[in-house]
Scaffold this active site. Structure first.
Site, PDB file in Angstrom:
ATOM      1  CB  CYS A  61     -50.813 -64.071 -23.655  1.00 61.00           C
ATOM      2  SG  CYS A  61     -52.340 -63.642 -24.444  1.00 61.00           S
ATOM      3  NE  ARG A 116     -46.005 -61.889 -20.933  1.00 62.71           N
ATOM      4  CZ  ARG A 116     -44.987 -61.741 -21.763  1.00 62.71           C
ATOM      5  NH1 ARG A 116     -43.772 -61.612 -21.284  1.00 62.71           N
ATOM      6  NH2 ARG A 116     -45.171 -61.730 -23.055  1.00 62.71           N
ATOM      7  CD1 TRP A 125     -54.592 -58.231 -21.768  1.00 62.87           C
ATOM      8  CD2 TRP A 125     -54.597 -58.196 -23.995  1.00 62.87           C
ATOM      9  NE1 TRP A 125     -54.835 -56.939 -22.167  1.00 62.87           N
ATOM     10  CE2 TRP A 125     -54.846 -56.895 -23.525  1.00 62.87           C
ATOM     11  CE3 TRP A 125     -54.561 -58.408 -25.382  1.00 62.87           C
ATOM     12  CZ2 TRP A 125     -55.051 -55.819 -24.379  1.00 62.87           C
ATOM     13  CZ3 TRP A 125     -54.776 -57.335 -26.230  1.00 62.87           C
ATOM     14  CH2 TRP A 125     -55.020 -56.056 -25.721  1.00 62.87           C
ATOM     15  CG  ASN A 173     -48.406 -65.914 -25.176  1.00 58.73           C
ATOM     16  OD1 ASN A 173     -49.392 -66.384 -24.607  1.00 58.73           O
ATOM     17  ND2 ASN A 173     -47.300 -65.545 -24.543  1.00 58.73           N
ATOM     18  N   GLY A 174     -50.403 -64.773 -29.142  1.00 58.06           N
ATOM     19  CA  GLY A 174     -50.341 -64.270 -30.519  1.00 58.06           C
ATOM     20  C   GLY A 174     -51.696 -64.313 -31.187  1.00 58.06           C
ATOM     21  CD  GLU A 225     -43.756 -41.878 -19.740  1.00 60.68           C
ATOM     22  OE1 GLU A 225     -44.280 -42.084 -20.840  1.00 60.68           O
ATOM     23  OE2 GLU A 225     -43.576 -42.774 -18.893  1.00 60.68           O
ATOM     24  CE  LYS A 274     -45.955 -44.590 -16.949  1.00 64.14           C
ATOM     25  NZ  LYS A 274     -45.129 -44.702 -18.084  1.00 64.14           N
ATOM     26  CD  GLU A 311     -49.202 -46.414 -18.418  1.00 66.68           C
ATOM     27  OE1 GLU A 311     -49.354 -47.234 -19.320  1.00 66.68           O
ATOM     28  OE2 GLU A 311     -48.103 -45.900 -18.139  1.00 66.68           O
ATOM     29  CG  HIS A 371     -53.333 -22.884 -31.796  1.00 63.99           C
ATOM     30  ND1 HIS A 371     -53.598 -21.788 -32.576  1.00 63.99           N
ATOM     31  CD2 HIS A 371     -52.093 -22.687 -31.288  1.00 63.99           C
ATOM     32  CE1 HIS A 371     -52.543 -20.972 -32.566  1.00 63.99           C
ATOM     33  NE2 HIS A 371     -51.614 -21.501 -31.780  1.00 63.99           N
ATOM     34  CE  LYS A 411     -43.055 -53.817 -18.042  1.00 64.66           C
ATOM     35  NZ  LYS A 411     -43.075 -52.382 -17.761  1.00 64.66           N
TER      36      LYS A 411
HETATM   37  C1  F6R Z   1     -46.521 -47.483 -20.637  1.00 59.54           C
HETATM   38  C2  F6R Z   1     -45.748 -48.530 -21.268  1.00 59.54           C
HETATM   39  C3  F6R Z   1     -46.012 -48.813 -22.690  1.00 59.54           C
HETATM   40  C4  F6R Z   1     -44.767 -49.351 -23.390  1.00 59.54           C
HETATM   41  C5  F6R Z   1     -45.111 -49.772 -24.828  1.00 59.54           C
HETATM   42  C6  F6R Z   1     -43.881 -50.235 -25.580  1.00 59.54           C
HETATM   43  O1  F6R Z   1     -46.147 -47.266 -19.307  1.00 59.54           O
HETATM   44  O2  F6R Z   1     -44.933 -49.173 -20.654  1.00 59.54           O
HETATM   45  O3  F6R Z   1     -46.515 -47.695 -23.337  1.00 59.54           O
HETATM   46  O4  F6R Z   1     -43.775 -48.374 -23.402  1.00 59.54           O
HETATM   47  O5  F6R Z   1     -46.059 -50.792 -24.810  1.00 59.54           O
HETATM   48  O6  F6R Z   1     -43.263 -51.289 -24.930  1.00 59.54           O
HETATM   49  P1  F6R Z   1     -41.754 -51.654 -25.194  1.00 59.54           P
HETATM   50  O7  F6R Z   1     -40.921 -50.568 -24.638  1.00 59.54           O
HETATM   51  O8  F6R Z   1     -41.553 -52.947 -24.460  1.00 59.54           O
HETATM   52  O9  F6R Z   1     -41.602 -51.804 -26.663  1.00 59.54           O
END
Ligand code: F6R
Length: 608
Positions: free
Chosen positions: A2, A27, A74, A100-101, A481, A485, A488, A504, A603
């Site tokens: 949002c 975002r 969102w 937002n929220g 990680e 990547k 997502e 396992h 984001k």
């Molecule tokens: C994935 C990604 C998310 C953030 C997570 C935490 O690429 O960016 O998994 O790492 O939402 O976000 P922050 O770091 O802003 O607390």
């Protein structure tokens, strides 16, 4: 997750709002809308889907005015339909709000309003806020003062009222709101990236506060209505850093910005003569450091992966037992707190609801609170007593890249500083400090890798439906990680696993041609990892590996080696993750996906 923009000034507001919403697109959202105030009217436009749908509507249904609010939604309460998009209005059409929220007392408020005979037009909790404001009378600021105590949950709200065409009122509890102070105009936004191109002077709202914003000034008040004095801050980010700068995607630009981001982060924490780490700004007292016996790291997603790496580094360098938790679990697990504990909330945005809640819990339990964060002035920044800023600059791509690698660097600096404070510094420290300064060059070398290496990897992965990423020790979080990547942004199922654990269970997945991506740089357990790779290869797996270019033993097992330069084992995660970022990026582009705004993702996750 949002986005909010509000404007009051002298410019035509529709382009201002559309531009602001465009800057907030990253975002993540699934509908958008805006409200424009006329002399005696509020006009609303809303559209499902991408912002271009709203732009189309604004083109065909022109609106004029110099005050307005806009939103990218969102969906939480109610499907992502036009009726549920924001702004939401009250029954009289006098009030419009964006939010937002999530309201936790949604059901009770809804029941109460329905009993009062109010007809609700949407499934949203946001409409309830509009209806509650509409039920009150008087200036909008006073209505807000009476309505805020009725709201339970998380909210950042910006509201306008038909009878006050020159005013926008903003109030928050949880998600952030910032006012951009301009000349003869003021802007409100959920995120500074939406207003950086208009001003760098900002005023952050604290929880429970509201701001009455007009073109010629901003009145800030607390929950009791008393005026609040707060200094205007000047941001050091410039607007150019939130442009693509010739790159096809923000994610690619941000991957390529890593050498500079890492260099700036390293420099921020080195002494002037670059022989030691300087964390004076962290503000730990000698007494606090003397009491310190344990560390907890809390975070979500990619930031959680940097915590997993940091556990190895902190334990190795400081000898302090270190635990890592998902913030969403920590906040409910009744952790053992106390003043011998340092809790570090790691969050690039500084606004992740679960991380903030975990940090608040730790403070109440007497822990020393630090944050590693990429946004000065964000909620985690203001909550923590000790702060480390990562110097990544604005990160717009939803998939985190440069924020992650700079978190790793900041956490190494923190570990070195804690080590020095415990009198443990020795030759290893000098070596690490030298190697930290060489890291940007190592990452540059990875970024110069011939694109042909990525072609083969891209072809293999883009045809897959499932993949396994394997690593051991400090590189296991990098396998996690890399898998995150890929999944997502390319929507290919990817699981990260510690290589030794693979037999396992997950090995059952491996059949002919099944892709396995290994993080195989030179650590003490590389031979063990190679053994695990032989096991998957024997079952038909196609192995791709990240390793040093002279690692012949890896080249013998792997179909393809993505080369990285040799660096100290404790710093390998920073270098090893880069080929995995590029691989995921190339696969997503190959498959035609929206790399910067992947489906369903936001984001910064400002709700629980
Ligand atoms: C994935 C990604 C998310 C953030 C997570 C935490 O690429 O960016 O998994 O790492 O939402 O976000 P922050 O770091 O802003 O607390």
């Amino acid at each position: 997750m949002c986005g909010i923009i509000g404007y009051v000034g002298t410019d035509e507001v529709v382009p201002v709002i559309l531009d602001g919403l465009g800057r907030l697109e990253y975002r993540g959202y699934d509908s958008a809308g805006m409200a424009v105030l006329g002399a005696d009217s509020i006009r609303i436009l809303r559209a499902e889907g991408k912002l271009r749908n709203l732009e189309q509507r604004a083109y065909h249904e022109p609106m004029h005015g110099t005050t307005g609010i806009g939103h990218t939604r969102w969906a939480t309460h109610g499907a992502p339909t036009e009726a549920n998009a924001h702004p939401q209005v009250d029954a009289s059409g006098d009030i419009a709000v964006v939010h937002n929220g999530i309201l936790e007392n949604y059901a009770g408020l809804r029941r109460e309003l329905l009993q009062d005979g109010v007809e609700l037009a949407s499934d949203t909790d946001t409409e309830l806020i509009a209806q509650l404001l509409g039920r009150e009378s008087g200036p909008l600021g006073e209505r807000v003062l009476r309505v805020m105590p009725l709201l339970v949950g998380q909210y950042a709200v910006v509201a306008v009222c038909r009878s006050e065409p020159d005013t926008v009122v903003a109030f928050r509890q949880g998600p952030p709101l910032v006012v951009g102070i301009g000349e003869g105009e003021n802007t409100v936004a959920s995120d500074v990236t939406a207003l950086l191109h208009r001003t760098r002077k900002v005023l952050y709202l604290e929880n429970g506060e509201f701001a009455v914003v007009r073109a010629d000034g901003v009145e800030l008040r607390d929950a009791a209505g008393a005026p609040v004095e707060r200094e205007v801050e000047t941001l050091d980010w410039d607007a150019g850093r939130v442009e693509k700068g010739g790159y096809r995607h923000f994610m690619l630009k941000e991957i390529f910005e890593q050498p500079d981001a890492i260099r700036n982060t390293v420099r921020a924490y080195l002494d002037a003569d670059r022989s030691g780490v300087n964390l004076d700004g962290l503000g730990f007292s000698t007494e606090q450091l003397g009491k310190l016996r344990r560390i907890h790291l809390v975070a979500c997603g990619t930031s959680w992966h940097s915590c997993l790496v940091a556990k190895f580094i902190l334990e190795r360098l400081t000898g302090l037992p270190t635990e890592v938790d998902y913030a969403s679990e920590y906040r409910y697990r009744d952790p053992l707190l106390g003043d011998d504990l340092l809790l570090i909330g790691v969050t690039q945005s500084g606004e992740t609801a679960d991380t903030l809640a975990a940090m608040e819990l730790a403070v109440r339990g007497g822990a020393l609170l630090a944050t590693v964060c990429n946004v000065r002035g964000s909620s985690s920044w203001r909550l923590a007593t000790s702060r480390m800023l990562t110097q990544a600059g604005p990160e717009i791509g939803v998939a985190s890249t440069k924020a992650f690698t700079t978190q790793l660097v900041a956490l190494v600096a923190l570990a070195l500083a804690l080590r020095a404070s415990r009198g443990l510094a020795d030759e290893l420290d000098r070596k690490l400090i030298t190697d930290l300064q060489r890291l940007p060059m190592a990452v540059e070398e990875v970024l110069r890798t011939d694109r042909a290496f990525y072609r083969l990897g891209t072809d293999i992965l883009s045809e897959a439906t499932d993949t396994l990423y394997l690593g051991r020790g400090i590189l296991y979080p990098i396998a996690l990680e890399g898998a995150l990547k890929l999944k997502e942004i390319s929507y290919i199922h990817a699981e990260g696993y510690p290589a030794g654990e693979m037999k396992h269970g997950p090995i059952a997945l491996v059949t002919d041609g099944f892709p396995v991506v290994a993080v195989a740089t030179a650590t003490a357990t590389r031979d063990k990892l190679l053994g695990n790779l032989m096991e998957v290869k024997a079952r038909g797996a196609t192995v791709l590996a990240v390793a040093e270019s002279d690692a012949d033993d890896v080249a013998e097992v792997a179909e393809l080696v993505l080369p990285v330069p040799a660096v100290h084992p404790l710093l390998q995660p920073v270098v090893a993750v880069v080929p995995l970022q590029l691989l995921a990026y190339n696969v997503a582009v190959e498959l035609g996906h929206d790399v910067d705004q992947p489906r369903n993702l936001a984001k910064s996750v400002t709700v629980e």
